[in-house]
Design a protein around this motif. Structure first.
Motif, short mmCIF file in Angstrom:
data_model
loop_
_atom_site.label_atom_id
_atom_site.label_comp_id
_atom_site.label_asym_id
_atom_site.label_seq_id
_atom_site.Cartn_x
_atom_site.Cartn_y
_atom_site.Cartn_z
N ASP A 190 1.32 5.22 1.52
CA ASP A 190 0.82 6.14 2.54
C ASP A 190 0.69 7.56 1.99
O ASP A 190 1.02 7.83 0.82
N PHE A 232 -3.61 0.70 5.46
CA PHE A 232 -3.91 1.65 6.53
C PHE A 232 -5.41 1.82 6.68
O PHE A 232 -6.16 1.80 5.69
N TRP A 287 4.59 0.72 1.38
CA TRP A 287 4.73 -0.29 2.43
C TRP A 287 4.53 -1.66 1.80
O TRP A 287 3.48 -1.92 1.18
N GLY A 336 -2.51 6.67 6.05
CA GLY A 336 -2.68 6.10 4.72
C GLY A 336 -3.57 6.95 3.84
O GLY A 336 -3.92 8.09 4.16
N THR A 345 0.86 -1.18 0.00
CA THR A 345 0.00 0.00 0.00
C THR A 345 0.89 1.23 0.00
O THR A 345 2.09 1.14 0.28
N LEU A 361 -2.04 0.42 10.78
CA LEU A 361 -1.64 -0.46 9.68
C LEU A 361 -2.15 -1.88 9.97
O LEU A 361 -1.73 -2.51 10.93
N ARG A 418 9.07 -0.14 4.60
CA ARG A 418 8.59 1.12 4.03
C ARG A 418 9.66 1.67 3.11
O ARG A 418 10.81 1.90 3.55
#
Length: 291
Positions: free
Chosen positions: A202, A242, A208, A283, A200, A250, A219
């Protein structure tokens, strides 16, 4: 930073955490057992729906319900009735493949890829499902499709073929939903038995990534360099997202049983859904499918 077990449901292959800002609920799946789960941010009100095949990913629809990428193509899921309706199977000639990870772009299109179930041959591809339910192939030659996500401005698409040892970045045309200029965003060693899994982005534009079979979350800064590494209490972490009221928790999925004998086992926390607090990072809200 604090890591907690949010829900201990022992998912055989937990995947795809998805926080919905409208409902303030978290969804996730068990790929192998064919289930969709939902709970509150603090792990209460757990609900589950069965689907008739292995499930690789899901997205929520603006009109309600969900799109699920099942082993044999895209389907609609009605949460009220539990009914599952086929949309399209992009690979009817590849019975040893199944659809896997997917997410929705800023314009409401669902991007999901397929994988070779033995995780050996480059037999998979990357597909786009448009709101009118048309399916278009975006890329091919993939072993295990994983980790689709976008930069905050939507102009860069990140994606990994798990065993390639790298996360790729593409230029993403937000008007047409096409990809171009594929290049390496970051790499990881191929010698430790791990691979890139779900990912994902942020609000600061950092990626991440769950490193499956080695129990790490990493990260990456927008330039591809490593910003931080989180050691998880299980090795088979699979995906991250997130969520929570402030989008600052998270959520992390894991698997209770490896899909193939060559992969490692885990301890009593295997298959748990985790929540990590106190990261100091927020996120991005996930879009809903527009069809």
């Amino acid at each position: 930073m604090r890591i907690e077990v949010l829900v201990d449901v022992k998912t055989t292959l937990g995947e795809g955490p998805l926080w919905d800002v409208e409902e303030q609920r978290l969804y996730w799946i068990d790929s192998f057992d064919g289930r969709v789960f939902r709970c509150t941010a603090d792990g209460r009100e757990v609900r589950a729906w069965d689907v008739p095949q292995k499930i690789g990913s899901m997205c929520l629809r603006k009109p309600g319900g969900a799109v699920v990428s099942l082993a044999r193509g895209f389907h609609l899921l009605d949460f009220t009735t539990g009914e599952v309706t086929p949309i399209h199977d992009p690979e009817p000639d590849r019975p040893n493949n199944r659809l896997n990870d997917g997410k929705v772009d800023r314009q409401g299109r669902f991007i999901a890829g397929s994988m070779d179930t033995q995780e050996e041959g480059p037999n998979g591809a990357l597909y786009r499902l448009d709101p009118d339910l048309k399916v278009t192939r975006l890329d091919s030659g993939i072993v295990v499709s994983n980790g689709p996500c976008w930069s905050p401005d939507g102009g860069t698409f990140y994606f990994t073929d798990t065993w390639s040892g790298e996360i790729s970045a593409y230029d993403y045309d937000q008007r047409t939903g096409t990809v171009a200029n594929k290049r390496a965003f970051c790499t990881r060693p191929k010698t430790d038995g791990g691979g890139f899994d779900g990912a994902t982005v942020d609000a600061e534009g950092c990626v991440w990534s769950a490193h499956v079979y080695v129990g790490k979350l990493v990260r990456y800064r927008p330039d591809g360099s490593v910003d931080r590494v989180i050691e998880m209490p299980v090795r088979k972490v699979t995906s991250v997202m997130f969520g929570g009221p402030d989008l600052d928790v998270l959520f992390v999925t894991s698997m209770a049983k490896p899909p193939l004998p060559r992969f490692p086992g885990d301890g009593v926390l295997r298959g748990s859904l985790f929540a990590i607090h106190g990261l100091g990072v927020r996120g991005m809200p996930e879009a809903r499918f527009a069809g």
